[in-house]
Design an enzyme around this catalytic site. Structure first.
Site, short mmCIF file in Angstrom:
data_model
loop_
_atom_site.label_atom_id
_atom_site.label_comp_id
_atom_site.label_asym_id
_atom_site.label_seq_id
_atom_site.Cartn_x
_atom_site.Cartn_y
_atom_site.Cartn_z
N CYS A 117 85.05 63.91 43.65
CA CYS A 117 83.59 63.86 43.42
C CYS A 117 82.79 63.94 44.72
O CYS A 117 81.60 64.24 44.69
CB CYS A 117 83.22 62.59 42.67
SG CYS A 117 84.13 62.41 41.13
N HIS A 257 76.16 60.76 43.69
CA HIS A 257 77.09 61.23 42.67
C HIS A 257 76.89 60.36 41.44
O HIS A 257 76.83 59.13 41.54
CB HIS A 257 78.53 61.11 43.19
CG HIS A 257 79.53 61.29 42.08
ND1 HIS A 257 79.45 62.36 41.21
CD2 HIS A 257 80.57 60.53 41.67
CE1 HIS A 257 80.43 62.25 40.32
NE2 HIS A 257 81.11 61.14 40.57
N ASN A 287 79.93 62.32 33.76
CA ASN A 287 80.38 62.50 35.15
C ASN A 287 80.92 63.93 35.29
O ASN A 287 81.94 64.27 34.71
CB ASN A 287 81.48 61.47 35.44
CG ASN A 287 82.03 61.59 36.86
OD1 ASN A 287 81.76 62.55 37.56
ND2 ASN A 287 82.82 60.60 37.26
#
Ligand code: ACO
Length: 332
Positions: A117, A257, A287
């Site tokens: 990520c 993020h 996500n």
């Protein structure tokens, strides 16, 4: 503070999200969960997923085309393509090479980076060096993730969290004082087994974590990752702010993020930041790993939320373990 000859900034943004939506109610039919649990514990209401037979790179191609159009840059003018992905369709060719071929960026070098990520910040950091040093003029940096393909749809601990999307930016030389001001990258491989996606090798221990037999699925120690995430986001933020002698109140926008609303809220509370400085997308996309920052940035830009001269901060954490941050003075 970055000391380079040229200022490097984002001159175009683009994103692509697949049409198909999976709501929390849809997931209630797959695993023992509820819309209420998911929204309360993660902030997610729905996520978009690609059809199983469509490759992930198709999202990257669309996002790249939109970023090029926004920048007013032709594919032939791109010198470098970096794709951040932990969900490449092929081990080889890289997703970057596939996209390079598809968009006709015939003069570009191309490679992938996997820092989970955090990958978009890692990729921007690498591309920035090439332009700042005068080696290249334009780079395309893409976060492209199709996590629905590496999720075990029988595991309620993970399948409710993820979605598919791609975001892209074009980097180029900008006016002095604008663009990327500073960056920080961190990693801790000693703790890396807290988030795993096996590929060509799987240990007996990793097999046990996947009782449903989907051995290439994402597994994580959610609680441990949560604690790491809140700490990593605040440490990485303070690192660049201290380097730049910038007070947190001087930040106009933050692009964290987006893995879980509670992680973002925990981090911003620790830092004393208000949530009106964040463009939230997690509620509708889940996500989306390294695509989350460029997709949020593209949406915020297209909605007219960003102004030239805004101080913004990108900050992320992820598998590896990795974390990183980047301060940008918006130049568009
Ligand atoms: N629906 C209903 N109940 C559930 C679900 C679900 N989908 N998932 C777990 N539960 C249950 C658990 O089984 C547990 O039950 P028990 O108490 O009977 O054992 C209970 O809910 C609480 O589970 P926890 O794991 O303690 O829940 P938590 O509040 O920690 O939330 C979550 C879990 C959302 C995963 C959270 O820990 C988290 O967000 N962690 C960080 C994840 C992350 O950010 N990952 C990013 C990296 S991924 C990458 O790099 C691609």
């Amino acid at each position: 503070m970055i000391k380079s000859t040229k200022s490097v900034g984002i001159i175009g943004t683009g994103s692509f999200v697949p049409e198909k939506v999976l709501t929390n109610n849809d997931l209630e039919k797959l695993v023992d969960t509820s819309d209420e649990w998911i929204r309360k514990r993660t902030g997610i209401s729905e996520r978009h997923v690609l059809d199983e037979d469509v490759p992930n790179y198709t999202m990257g191609i669309e996002a790249a085309k939109r970023a090029l159009e926004d920048a007013g840059v032709e594919p032939e003018e791109i010198d470098l393509i970096i794709v951040s992905t932990e969900t490449p369709d092929y081990m080889s060719p890289s997703m970057a090479c596939i996209i390079q071929g598809a968009i006709g960026a015939v003069n570009a070098a191309a490679f992938d980076i996997n820092a989970a990520c955090t990958g978009f910040i890692y990729s921007l950091s690498v591309a920035q060096q090439f332009i700042a040093n005068g080696v290249y003029k334009h780079a395309l940096v893409i976060g492209c993730e199709g996590l629905s393909k590496i999720v075990d749809w029988k595991d309620r601990n993970t399948c409710i969290l993820f979605g598919d999307a791609s975001g892209a930016v074009v980097l180029g030389v900008v006016d002095e004082g604008y663009g990327i001001l500073d960056l920080f990258l961190g990693s801790n491989g000693a703790e890396g087994m807290k988030i795993t996606i096996p590929n060509l090798y799987i240990s007996e221990e990793e097999k046990k974590k996947r009782p449903n037999g989907k051995f290439n699925s994402l597994w994580m120690d959610g609680k441990e990752v949560f604690k790491f995430a809140v700490k990593a986001m605040s440490t990485a933020t303070m690192h660049v702010l201290d380097n730049l002698n910038l007070d947190i109140s001087e930040l106009d926008f933050i692009f964290p993020h987006q893995a879980n609303t509670r992680i973002i809220d925990g981090a911003i509370k620790k830092l004393g930041i208000t949530d009106d400085k964040i463009h939230y997308i997690i509620n509708k996309y889940g996500n989306i790993s390294s695509a989350s920052i460029p997709v949020a940035m593209d949406e915020a830009q297209r909605k007219g939320k960003l102004k030239k001269g805004d101080n913004m901060l990108l900050v992320a954490f992820g598998g590896g373990l990795t974390w990183g941050s980047m301060a940008i003075k918006w130049n568009k």
